[in-house]
Design a protein around this motif. Structure first.
Motif, PDB file in Angstrom:
ATOM      1  N   ASN A   5      90.975 105.429  54.443  1.00 53.62           N
ATOM      2  CA  ASN A   5      91.694 106.060  55.541  1.00 53.62           C
ATOM      3  C   ASN A   5      90.728 107.036  56.199  1.00 53.62           C
ATOM      4  O   ASN A   5      90.139 107.884  55.523  1.00 53.62           O
ATOM      5  CB  ASN A   5      92.928 106.781  54.998  1.00 53.62           C
ATOM      6  CG  ASN A   5      93.744 107.411  56.105  1.00 53.62           C
ATOM      7  OD1 ASN A   5      93.678 106.996  57.251  1.00 53.62           O
ATOM      8  ND2 ASN A   5      94.507 108.425  55.758  1.00 53.62           N
ATOM      9  N   PRO A   7      91.053 109.545  59.132  1.00 52.21           N
ATOM     10  CA  PRO A   7      91.932 110.143  60.150  1.00 52.21           C
ATOM     11  C   PRO A   7      91.210 110.601  61.415  1.00 52.21           C
ATOM     12  O   PRO A   7      91.831 110.690  62.470  1.00 52.21           O
ATOM     13  CB  PRO A   7      92.584 111.319  59.423  1.00 52.21           C
ATOM     14  CG  PRO A   7      91.798 111.543  58.188  1.00 52.21           C
ATOM     15  CD  PRO A   7      91.084 110.267  57.880  1.00 52.21           C
ATOM     16  N   MET A   9      88.962 108.934  63.016  1.00 56.00           N
ATOM     17  CA  MET A   9      88.559 107.751  63.777  1.00 56.00           C
ATOM     18  C   MET A   9      89.686 107.435  64.765  1.00 56.00           C
ATOM     19  O   MET A   9      90.705 106.858  64.394  1.00 56.00           O
ATOM     20  CB  MET A   9      88.315 106.573  62.824  1.00 56.00           C
ATOM     21  CG  MET A   9      87.806 105.330  63.485  1.00 56.00           C
ATOM     22  SD  MET A   9      87.419 104.013  62.292  1.00 56.00           S
ATOM     23  CE  MET A   9      89.032 103.690  61.559  1.00 56.00           C
ATOM     24  N   THR A  10      89.498 107.844  66.021  1.00 59.80           N
ATOM     25  CA  THR A  10      90.589 107.750  66.989  1.00 59.80           C
ATOM     26  C   THR A  10      90.312 106.864  68.198  1.00 59.80           C
ATOM     27  O   THR A  10      91.208 106.672  69.017  1.00 59.80           O
ATOM     28  CB  THR A  10      90.948 109.162  67.494  1.00 59.80           C
ATOM     29  OG1 THR A  10      89.781 109.740  68.081  1.00 59.80           O
ATOM     30  CG2 THR A  10      91.444 110.048  66.350  1.00 59.80           C
ATOM     31  N   CYS A  14      84.403 105.849  68.003  1.00 59.08           N
ATOM     32  CA  CYS A  14      84.481 106.270  66.597  1.00 59.08           C
ATOM     33  C   CYS A  14      84.344 105.062  65.671  1.00 59.08           C
ATOM     34  O   CYS A  14      83.609 105.100  64.686  1.00 59.08           O
ATOM     35  CB  CYS A  14      85.818 106.960  66.312  1.00 59.08           C
ATOM     36  SG  CYS A  14      86.135 108.476  67.217  1.00 59.08           S
ATOM     37  N   LEU A  35      92.038 100.353  63.999  1.00 56.76           N
ATOM     38  CA  LEU A  35      92.057 101.631  64.696  1.00 56.76           C
ATOM     39  C   LEU A  35      93.449 102.271  64.734  1.00 56.76           C
ATOM     40  O   LEU A  35      93.568 103.466  64.435  1.00 56.76           O
ATOM     41  CB  LEU A  35      91.483 101.473  66.105  1.00 56.76           C
ATOM     42  CG  LEU A  35      91.051 102.736  66.817  1.00 56.76           C
ATOM     43  CD1 LEU A  35      90.102 103.586  65.973  1.00 56.76           C
ATOM     44  CD2 LEU A  35      90.396 102.392  68.132  1.00 56.76           C
ATOM     45  N   GLN A  38      94.007 103.737  61.530  1.00 54.86           N
ATOM     46  CA  GLN A  38      92.888 104.609  61.153  1.00 54.86           C
ATOM     47  C   GLN A  38      92.349 104.261  59.762  1.00 54.86           C
ATOM     48  O   GLN A  38      92.095 105.134  58.941  1.00 54.86           O
ATOM     49  CB  GLN A  38      93.286 106.085  61.236  1.00 54.86           C
ATOM     50  CG  GLN A  38      93.579 106.530  62.656  1.00 54.86           C
ATOM     51  CD  GLN A  38      94.002 107.965  62.754  1.00 54.86           C
ATOM     52  OE1 GLN A  38      94.859 108.407  61.996  1.00 54.86           O
ATOM     53  NE2 GLN A  38      93.410 108.684  63.681  1.00 54.86           N
ATOM     54  N   TYR A  60      82.931 111.746  59.714  1.00 53.72           N
ATOM     55  CA  TYR A  60      84.123 110.926  59.520  1.00 53.72           C
ATOM     56  C   TYR A  60      84.519 110.911  58.047  1.00 53.72           C
ATOM     57  O   TYR A  60      84.330 109.907  57.353  1.00 53.72           O
ATOM     58  CB  TYR A  60      83.893 109.496  60.027  1.00 53.72           C
ATOM     59  CG  TYR A  60      83.694 109.451  61.521  1.00 53.72           C
ATOM     60  CD1 TYR A  60      84.788 109.454  62.376  1.00 53.72           C
ATOM     61  CD2 TYR A  60      82.421 109.446  62.070  1.00 53.72           C
ATOM     62  CE1 TYR A  60      84.615 109.447  63.754  1.00 53.72           C
ATOM     63  CE2 TYR A  60      82.239 109.434  63.441  1.00 53.72           C
ATOM     64  CZ  TYR A  60      83.331 109.438  64.277  1.00 53.72           C
ATOM     65  OH  TYR A  60      83.163 109.433  65.636  1.00 53.72           O
TER      66      TYR A  60
END
Length: 65
Positions: A5, A7, A9-10, A14, A35, A38, A60
């Motif tokens: 996971n 979080p 990465m939006t 990313c 995506l 995430q 990240y």
């Protein structure tokens, strides 16, 4: 198989960066990005700790999903 996971990465940029970071640890790794969730799924022979450390260093941080 490693599922993480990520979080922070939006966006597509990313996701691209995360893929490059994983491949810098193991060029032969198979990286699958989800995506909206995430998450990143990685098929690699590299040590999971090395992958997560590289992701942390790139900004990240990741946790097991």
């Amino acid at each position: 198989m490693l599922k993480l996971n990520v979080p922070d990465m939006t966006c597509g940029h990313c996701a691209s960066t995360v893929t490059k970071v994983v491949k810098s640890v193991d060029a032969g790794a198979e990286v699958t990005i989800d995506l909206p969730a995430q998450t990143v799924t990685i098929a690699s022979a590299a040590d999971a700790a090395k992958i997560t450390a590289a992701m942390d260093a790139a900004g990240y941080p990741a946790k097991a999903a």
